[in-house]
Design an enzyme around this catalytic site. Structure first.
Site, PDB file in Angstrom:
ATOM      1  CB  VAL A  11     -69.418  -4.433 -22.332  1.00 15.11           C
ATOM      2  CG1 VAL A  11     -69.086  -3.657 -21.071  1.00 15.11           C
ATOM      3  CG2 VAL A  11     -69.990  -3.517 -23.397  1.00 15.11           C
ATOM      4  CB  SER A  13     -62.071  -6.460 -23.889  1.00 14.96           C
ATOM      5  OG  SER A  13     -63.038  -7.477 -23.710  1.00 14.96           O
ATOM      6  CG  MET A  32     -54.727 -13.381 -22.176  1.00 15.08           C
ATOM      7  SD  MET A  32     -53.885 -12.038 -21.267  1.00 15.08           S
ATOM      8  CE  MET A  32     -55.280 -10.958 -20.931  1.00 15.08           C
ATOM      9  CB  CYS A 101     -52.893  -8.957 -13.803  1.00 15.04           C
ATOM     10  SG  CYS A 101     -53.595  -9.861 -15.221  1.00 15.04           S
ATOM     11  N   GLY A 125     -59.309  -3.090 -23.289  1.00 13.46           N
ATOM     12  CA  GLY A 125     -60.441  -2.245 -22.932  1.00 13.46           C
ATOM     13  C   GLY A 125     -60.214  -1.402 -21.702  1.00 13.46           C
ATOM     14  CB  CYS A 199     -59.882 -11.899 -11.802  1.00 14.54           C
ATOM     15  SG  CYS A 199     -58.124 -12.327 -11.917  1.00 14.54           S
TER      16      CYS A 199
END
Length: 375
Positions: A11, A13, A32, A101, A125, A199
């Protein structure tokens, strides 16, 4: 401006991209692909960049009426972020993969490709505020929503790349505002759970991930005097300040909990002790990034060493070879080598002054519990 909006499928981004469109920019969305496993599925609120996230990002782009592409950055991600994660833990340090990252993917590989294609900026975001000072130099500040603030993991990008970044959510006072705005815009991700943890470790089992990649390496858990208290199957699975999961065979003589004080990768030992042995009043960091001239004399600041940790009073100065020396005057406990040390200043202590990677931390007096003194 021509703006490349990084659409994660979440939400934040999506609303950031929508705000960039509202501001009149020529916006293109890109997702990505960071996983080499094309069948990877999201597990509730764990993980990101899955095949489901790519679909959510596409739907958001359709609602916003902007072009949408998927860029495969999985090889770069594996060779930088994941490889660094494994190497750091193997060396007894504690990395922050979100910092890496941002350093290697979002504001290196992604931004470089965007600039090569003629874009003026990358929009994400992230909860942070990007602006300029009175002289026009780039400034990174904390977000209005301090609970969601991500300036800590963005400080590594430095002023040059910050000048090419847009963070439209920097002025948002709460995540509820973002979700309500997404719902009003008809974005289906308005109620999507936030992603958290690492992630690429979608099940949340970091120690299991490390064991799968690095193998089982049994060793000893000892106290500061070298007395063996227990065993482990890999020193890489521990971090300074850790309390849970030590699996010790005996309690401390005083009955109090024990904490990890140090990891010795060469000896494959984990050293444990009392909580107060984790207190530090000095930190040394390397690979400094400054948003201004490196301070040669001591400057007052606030130091933050964890993404969601409190910032404590400190003084800092640049050292030879691109390092940072930090004298801590506030309470600080359990600083691990490999963590990011981010310095804040300004009238409200919300402006990022610089950052570095912790090399050593300890106490000026009393017994040394140096986070970097590892065999």
């Amino acid at each position: 401006m021509r703006v490349l909006a990084a659409l994660s499928g979440g939400v934040d981004s999506a609303v950031a991209a929508a705000r960039a469109v509202d501001a009149g920019h020529d916006v293109v969305g890109v997702h990505m692909a960071l996983s080499r496993d094309r069948a990877q599925l999201r597990s509730g609120s764990r993980g990101c960049c899955s095949i489901e996230d790519a679909g959510d990002a596409r739907r958001a782009a359709d609602v916003l009426g902007i072009p949408y592409y998927v860029w495969d950055l999985s090889e770069r991600f594996e060779d930088t972020v994941v490889a660094d994660f494994l190497a750091e833990y193997e060396a007894g340090r504690t990395p922050n993969p979100c910092v890496r990252c941002n350093e290697h993917i979002k504001f290196d590989a992604l931004l470089d490709k965007a600039l090569a294609l003629g874009f003026d900026a990358v929009c994400t975001g992230h909860y942070a505020a990007a602006g300029t000072d009175d002289a026009g130099a780039p400034v990174l500040r904390r977000a209005a929503d301090r609970a969601k603030d991500q300036s800590y993991v963005l400080a590594v990008m430095g002023p040059t790349r910050l000048s090419r970044a847009m963070f439209p959510l920097g002025d948002v006072v709460s995540k509820d505002v973002v979700r309500a705005e997404a719902a009003a815009r008809g974005l289906s991700v308005s109620a999507k759970p936030d992603s958290y943890d690492i992630c690429f470790v979608a099940d949340g089992d970091t120690r299991g991930f490390l064991r799968d990649r690095l193998g089982s390496r049994p060793g000893e858990v000892v106290d500061a005097d070298g007395t063996v208290l227990g065993a482990h199957d890999g020193a890489y699975g521990f971090t300074v300040g850790q309390r849970k999961g030590l699996q010790l065979g005996r309690p401390a003589p005083d009955g109090r909990p024990r904490y990890v004080l140090a990891i010795e990768p060469v000896n494959n030992r984990v050293v444990v002790g009392a909580a107060e042995d984790l207190d530090v009043d000095r930190v040394e960091a390397t690979d400094a990034v400054w948003f201004g001239d490196p301070p040669q004399d001591w400057v007052d600041c606030r130091l933050q060493v964890r993404a969601h940790g409190a910032a404590v009073p400190a003084q800092a100065r640049a050292t030879a070879g691109g390092g940072v020396e930090i004298a801590v005057s506030g309470p600080l406990r359990g600083v691990a080598a490999g963590q990011s040390a981010v310095l804040y200043g300004g009238p409200d202590d919300a402006t990022v002054l610089g950052q570095g990677t912790v090399a050593r931390a300890g106490r000026t007096a009393a017994r040394n519990t140096d986070a970097g003194a590892r065999a």
